[in-house]
Write a protein that holds these residues in place. Sequence first.
Motif, short mmCIF file in Angstrom:
data_model
loop_
_atom_site.label_atom_id
_atom_site.label_comp_id
_atom_site.label_asym_id
_atom_site.label_seq_id
_atom_site.Cartn_x
_atom_site.Cartn_y
_atom_site.Cartn_z
N UNK A 1 -6.12 7.11 -4.61
CA UNK A 1 -6.67 6.37 -5.74
C UNK A 1 -5.78 5.19 -6.11
N UNK A 2 -4.48 5.44 -6.27
CA UNK A 2 -3.55 4.37 -6.65
C UNK A 2 -3.45 3.32 -5.54
N UNK A 3 -3.31 3.78 -4.29
CA UNK A 3 -3.18 2.83 -3.18
C UNK A 3 -4.42 1.94 -3.08
N UNK A 4 -5.59 2.54 -3.16
CA UNK A 4 -6.83 1.77 -2.99
C UNK A 4 -7.04 0.78 -4.13
N UNK A 5 -6.94 1.24 -5.36
CA UNK A 5 -7.23 0.36 -6.48
C UNK A 5 -6.18 -0.73 -6.67
N UNK A 6 -4.92 -0.39 -6.53
CA UNK A 6 -3.88 -1.40 -6.68
C UNK A 6 -3.89 -2.39 -5.50
N UNK A 7 -4.31 -1.94 -4.31
CA UNK A 7 -4.42 -2.86 -3.17
C UNK A 7 -5.53 -3.87 -3.41
N UNK A 8 -6.64 -3.45 -3.98
CA UNK A 8 -7.72 -4.40 -4.28
C UNK A 8 -7.23 -5.45 -5.26
N UNK A 9 -6.53 -5.02 -6.30
CA UNK A 9 -6.01 -5.96 -7.29
C UNK A 9 -5.00 -6.91 -6.64
N UNK A 10 -4.12 -6.37 -5.81
CA UNK A 10 -3.12 -7.19 -5.13
C UNK A 10 -3.78 -8.20 -4.19
N UNK A 11 -4.78 -7.76 -3.45
CA UNK A 11 -5.48 -8.66 -2.54
C UNK A 11 -6.14 -9.81 -3.29
N UNK A 12 -6.83 -9.49 -4.38
CA UNK A 12 -7.49 -10.55 -5.16
C UNK A 12 -6.48 -11.52 -5.77
N UNK A 13 -5.36 -11.00 -6.25
CA UNK A 13 -4.35 -11.89 -6.83
C UNK A 13 -3.71 -12.75 -5.74
N UNK A 14 -3.41 -12.15 -4.60
CA UNK A 14 -2.77 -12.87 -3.51
C UNK A 14 -3.71 -13.94 -2.94
N UNK A 15 -5.00 -13.64 -2.90
CA UNK A 15 -5.99 -14.58 -2.37
C UNK A 15 -6.48 -15.57 -3.42
N UNK A 16 -6.01 -15.42 -4.63
CA UNK A 16 -6.42 -16.25 -5.77
C UNK A 16 -7.93 -16.21 -5.98
N UNK A 17 -8.49 -15.01 -5.90
CA UNK A 17 -9.91 -14.80 -6.13
C UNK A 17 -10.10 -14.27 -7.54
N UNK A 18 -10.21 -15.16 -8.48
CA UNK A 18 -10.37 -14.78 -9.87
C UNK A 18 -11.86 -14.66 -10.19
N UNK A 19 -12.21 -13.92 -11.23
CA UNK A 19 -13.62 -13.88 -11.64
C UNK A 19 -14.11 -15.29 -12.00
N UNK A 20 -15.32 -15.60 -11.62
CA UNK A 20 -15.99 -16.87 -11.90
C UNK A 20 -15.33 -18.05 -11.19
N UNK B 1 0.83 -1.20 0.00
CA UNK B 1 0.00 0.00 0.00
C UNK B 1 0.87 1.26 0.00
N UNK B 2 1.92 1.26 0.79
CA UNK B 2 2.82 2.41 0.82
C UNK B 2 3.49 2.61 -0.54
N UNK B 3 3.95 1.52 -1.14
CA UNK B 3 4.60 1.61 -2.45
C UNK B 3 3.61 2.12 -3.49
N UNK B 4 2.37 1.62 -3.46
CA UNK B 4 1.36 2.07 -4.42
C UNK B 4 1.03 3.55 -4.21
N UNK B 5 1.00 4.00 -2.96
CA UNK B 5 0.78 5.42 -2.68
C UNK B 5 1.92 6.28 -3.23
N UNK B 6 3.15 5.79 -3.09
CA UNK B 6 4.31 6.53 -3.64
C UNK B 6 4.22 6.59 -5.16
N UNK B 7 3.79 5.51 -5.79
CA UNK B 7 3.61 5.53 -7.25
C UNK B 7 2.53 6.54 -7.62
N UNK B 8 1.44 6.59 -6.84
CA UNK B 8 0.35 7.53 -7.12
C UNK B 8 0.79 8.97 -6.99
N UNK B 9 1.53 9.33 -5.94
CA UNK B 9 1.96 10.72 -5.78
C UNK B 9 3.01 11.09 -6.83
#
Length: 174
Positions: free
Chosen positions: A109-128, A57-65
């Motif tokens: 914006x970057x921290x929130x959206x990239x964290x959601x993507x990271x969480x889903x990938x890490x949890x292996x929660x793919x669509x369908x 999250x911190x890294x994604x926030x740094x990318x966003x700023x």
Amino acid sequence: MSNKVIYAIYNDDDILMDAVKQTRAAHHHIEEVFTPFPVHGLDKAMGLAPTRLAICSFIYGCIGISFATWMMNLIMIQDWPQDIGGKPSFSYIQNMPAFVPIMFEMTVFFAAHLMVITFYMRSRLWPFKEAENPDVRTTDDHFLMEVAINNNEEELVSFFQSTGAVEVKVIEKN
């Protein structure tokens, strides 16, 4: 090698916590615990390592700023400088106080959206993806602990019955 696991089902989170502690003390490997709501302290009782998602999250926030700073400098200073409200755009530093809200919003914006993507990938929660919930009752009012069996099936069944399990099942896992 057998893929057998034991499903120990509990109906109280305090009994589950005690059972997890007893299971860890007896050096049995807990594969997973399914609960209908978050049980505070369960991750520590299971011996799980702390999450590193905050670092992401911190890294994604740094990318966003960084992206916001680059974008505003390119758009408002270099590419299309304008005199807005009597403030000429000679440099980014002179106009930075006006850009602070945009920098903050892009960081979030970057921290929130990239964290959601990271969480889903890490949890292996793919669509369908089909649910991996072993027992439907764990979404309502029961707790399930999944423990691997290593040629000690009878011992584990009696152990989990003594920990207060409402139901103990031996399952062949795929």
